[in-house]
Write an enzyme that holds these catalytic residues in place. Sequence first.
Site, short mmCIF file in Angstrom:
data_model
loop_
_atom_site.label_atom_id
_atom_site.label_comp_id
_atom_site.label_asym_id
_atom_site.label_seq_id
_atom_site.Cartn_x
_atom_site.Cartn_y
_atom_site.Cartn_z
N ARG A 118 0.81 -1.24 0.00
CA ARG A 118 0.00 0.00 0.00
C ARG A 118 0.84 1.28 0.00
NH1 ARG A 118 -2.98 -3.22 3.61
NH2 ARG A 118 -4.77 -4.13 2.55
N LYS A 140 3.21 11.07 -12.07
CA LYS A 140 2.36 10.17 -12.85
C LYS A 140 3.11 8.84 -12.98
CE LYS A 140 -0.39 13.25 -15.76
NZ LYS A 140 -0.66 13.70 -17.14
N GLU A 182 10.16 17.61 -25.80
CA GLU A 182 9.45 17.98 -24.57
C GLU A 182 10.01 19.28 -23.99
OE1 GLU A 182 6.77 16.46 -23.66
OE2 GLU A 182 6.88 14.39 -24.36
N LYS A 224 7.75 22.59 -15.28
CA LYS A 224 6.83 21.51 -14.95
C LYS A 224 6.45 21.55 -13.48
CE LYS A 224 5.49 16.80 -15.38
NZ LYS A 224 5.58 15.52 -16.03
N GLU A 234 -4.26 16.97 -12.45
CA GLU A 234 -4.72 17.35 -13.78
C GLU A 234 -6.22 17.63 -13.83
OE1 GLU A 234 -2.51 15.42 -16.97
OE2 GLU A 234 -4.28 15.58 -18.23
N ARG A 238 -2.75 21.52 -15.58
CA ARG A 238 -1.74 20.51 -15.93
C ARG A 238 -1.97 19.96 -17.35
NH1 ARG A 238 1.00 15.73 -12.18
NH2 ARG A 238 2.32 14.95 -13.86
N ASN A 242 0.04 18.76 -22.14
CA ASN A 242 -0.28 17.88 -23.26
C ASN A 242 -0.22 18.59 -24.61
OD1 ASN A 242 -0.78 15.39 -21.96
ND2 ASN A 242 -2.64 16.29 -21.12
N HIS A 245 0.16 16.64 -27.79
CA HIS A 245 -0.01 15.22 -27.47
C HIS A 245 -1.26 14.60 -28.10
CE1 HIS A 245 3.26 16.02 -24.77
NE2 HIS A 245 3.25 14.80 -24.26
N HIS A 249 -0.33 11.49 -29.97
CA HIS A 249 -0.79 10.14 -29.61
C HIS A 249 -1.46 9.46 -30.80
CE1 HIS A 249 -0.90 11.14 -25.03
NE2 HIS A 249 0.25 10.59 -25.39
N HIS A 262 7.79 8.70 -28.88
CA HIS A 262 6.80 9.64 -28.34
C HIS A 262 7.20 11.09 -28.62
CE1 HIS A 262 3.87 11.26 -25.55
NE2 HIS A 262 4.85 11.87 -24.89
P1 NAD Z 1 12.56 4.58 -22.39
O1 NAD Z 1 12.44 4.50 -20.94
O2 NAD Z 1 12.04 3.45 -23.20
O3 NAD Z 1 14.09 4.82 -22.77
C1 NAD Z 1 14.47 4.91 -24.12
C2 NAD Z 1 15.63 3.97 -24.45
O4 NAD Z 1 16.84 4.52 -23.95
C3 NAD Z 1 15.52 2.59 -23.80
O5 NAD Z 1 16.01 1.63 -24.68
C4 NAD Z 1 16.42 2.72 -22.59
O6 NAD Z 1 16.89 1.48 -22.11
C5 NAD Z 1 17.53 3.55 -23.16
N1 NAD Z 1 18.30 4.32 -22.18
C6 NAD Z 1 17.87 4.91 -21.07
N2 NAD Z 1 18.85 5.66 -20.53
C7 NAD Z 1 19.94 5.49 -21.31
C8 NAD Z 1 21.25 6.01 -21.27
N3 NAD Z 1 21.63 6.90 -20.35
N4 NAD Z 1 22.13 5.60 -22.21
C9 NAD Z 1 21.74 4.73 -23.20
N5 NAD Z 1 20.50 4.24 -23.30
C10 NAD Z 1 19.61 4.62 -22.36
O7 NAD Z 1 11.87 5.90 -22.97
P2 NAD Z 1 11.70 7.38 -22.40
O8 NAD Z 1 11.59 8.24 -23.58
O9 NAD Z 1 12.70 7.70 -21.37
O10 NAD Z 1 10.29 7.32 -21.66
C11 NAD Z 1 9.11 6.99 -22.36
C12 NAD Z 1 8.09 6.51 -21.38
O11 NAD Z 1 7.82 7.57 -20.45
C13 NAD Z 1 6.77 6.12 -22.00
O12 NAD Z 1 6.33 4.92 -21.43
C14 NAD Z 1 5.84 7.26 -21.61
O13 NAD Z 1 4.50 6.83 -21.46
C15 NAD Z 1 6.42 7.68 -20.30
N6 NAD Z 1 6.14 9.07 -19.94
C16 NAD Z 1 5.66 9.30 -18.71
C17 NAD Z 1 5.42 10.59 -18.30
C18 NAD Z 1 4.97 10.85 -16.90
O14 NAD Z 1 4.60 12.00 -16.60
N7 NAD Z 1 5.01 9.87 -16.03
C19 NAD Z 1 5.67 11.67 -19.17
C20 NAD Z 1 6.17 11.39 -20.43
C21 NAD Z 1 6.41 10.08 -20.82
N1 GLY Z 2 3.65 14.46 -19.09
C1 GLY Z 2 2.49 15.20 -18.75
C2 GLY Z 2 2.27 15.33 -17.28
O1 GLY Z 2 3.09 14.93 -16.48
O2 GLY Z 2 1.27 15.82 -16.89
#
Ligand code: NAD
Ligand code: GLY
Length: 363
Positions: A118, A140, A182, A224, A234, A238, A242, A245, A249, A262
């Site tokens: 929890r 998030k 971003e 942010k 949100e 917030r 997007n 987006h 998306h 993305h």
């Molecule tokens: P990811 O986590 O898939 O990383 C991209 C690639 O880079 C992967 O292959 C990873 O292993 C590699 N990598 C990571 N760090 C590295 C480094 N220092 N050197 C070499 N390779 C490295 O992708 P991302 O773009 O970081 O994140 C995308 C995800 O984030 C999606 O699932 C998306 O939904 C989520 N997201 C969440 C929020 C939020 O607010 N929580 C916001 C935007 C995106």
């Molecule tokens: N990535 C959008 C948010 O965190 O609200």
Amino acid sequence: MKTLELDLDSRSYPIHIGSGLLGSKDLLCEKITGGRAVIVSNTTVAPLYLQRVLDSVKDFDPVSIVLPDGEQYKNLDTLNQIYTALLEQHCDRQTTLIALGGGVIGDMTGFAAASYQRGIPFIQVPTTLLSQVDSSVGGKTGVNHALAKNMIGAFYQPKSVIIDIDTLQTLPDRELSAGLAEIIKYGLINDHEFFAWLEENMDRLMARDKEALTEAIYRSCENKARIVAQDEKEAGVRALLNLGHTFGHSIEAGLGYGQWLHGEAVATGMVMAANLSRRLKWIQLSDVERIETLILRANLPIRYPDSLGVERFRSLMQLDKKNIAGHLRLVLLKGVGDAVITTDFSEALLADTLRHGSIDKGD
Ligand code: NAD
Ligand code: GLY
């Protein structure tokens, strides 16, 4: 090192940005109050950076969980692997999880922390540019469902965010550009000066200049943090985060997840939002051109592939989480650095935007 604070009363936390931070025992241990440290990473990031983090938290009997790499593993099965490892290691409520990786690892680790017994503390150690400027900040967390992305999760804030910019030196070029999308987004939403700074410094960012990266990450996190502090869950402002987006998306889903990153889809989405804003006569043609130019300099796309098709694109937009009672809501621009959430656009102008993408230069 630079530090800023995300202000959420008792759940406030610091965001540290600098070089060599993975080796800082003080920072890594600052928010671990006892029990064990469990580092969650993946098969790409662990060989590069896990040992450094293990060494930094060695006083907390650390263990690691190394997951497969990829968005396709951001699901309940992989989450279950985290729970299983925690139970096998007899981890109790004093355990602190440390997310070491990009947004996929950060989102999954955060949700594991939100739900294991929890709720246990967690720390974000983001290693992609996108995760450093966006996903690690704001709480998030979650996983994908086979039918849709990020559909199962929780708002759950970390205890701290530790951004070691040295990790960006190993990031693939395409991932760096995706993070820049971003960053550009924050300038467009409400920071005109930052947008102008990005115009001046894009070449340094593309060359991975550490001073420029630190500044861009700091200003993105600051933007942010300000928005999340006003609207954690949100309910309103917030949603501005997007920008690009809804279009983006649709591109990601329409082409099949994994075809475009993305950040690439968001980049094209921001150009489409600018195009529609221009059609509404809310912004100047020169604004659209500035936005396109900066996005192209970050080596990002500004047009979606014809193969997607206008009708399919429009129907995919209907699935957006911001829609209310079936009405499409979009984040559009009243200027560079002035985004609004609106339903105030006609279907005809939206259709023109989807059909043409670019504004006629004679417009
Ligand atoms: P990811 O986590 O898939 O990383 C991209 C690639 O880079 C992967 O292959 C990873 O292993 C590699 N990598 C990571 N760090 C590295 C480094 N220092 N050197 C070499 N390779 C490295 O992708 P991302 O773009 O970081 O994140 C995308 C995800 O984030 C999606 O699932 C998306 O939904 C989520 N997201 C969440 C929020 C939020 O607010 N929580 C916001 C935007 C995106
Ligand atoms: N990535 C959008 C948010 O965190 O609200």
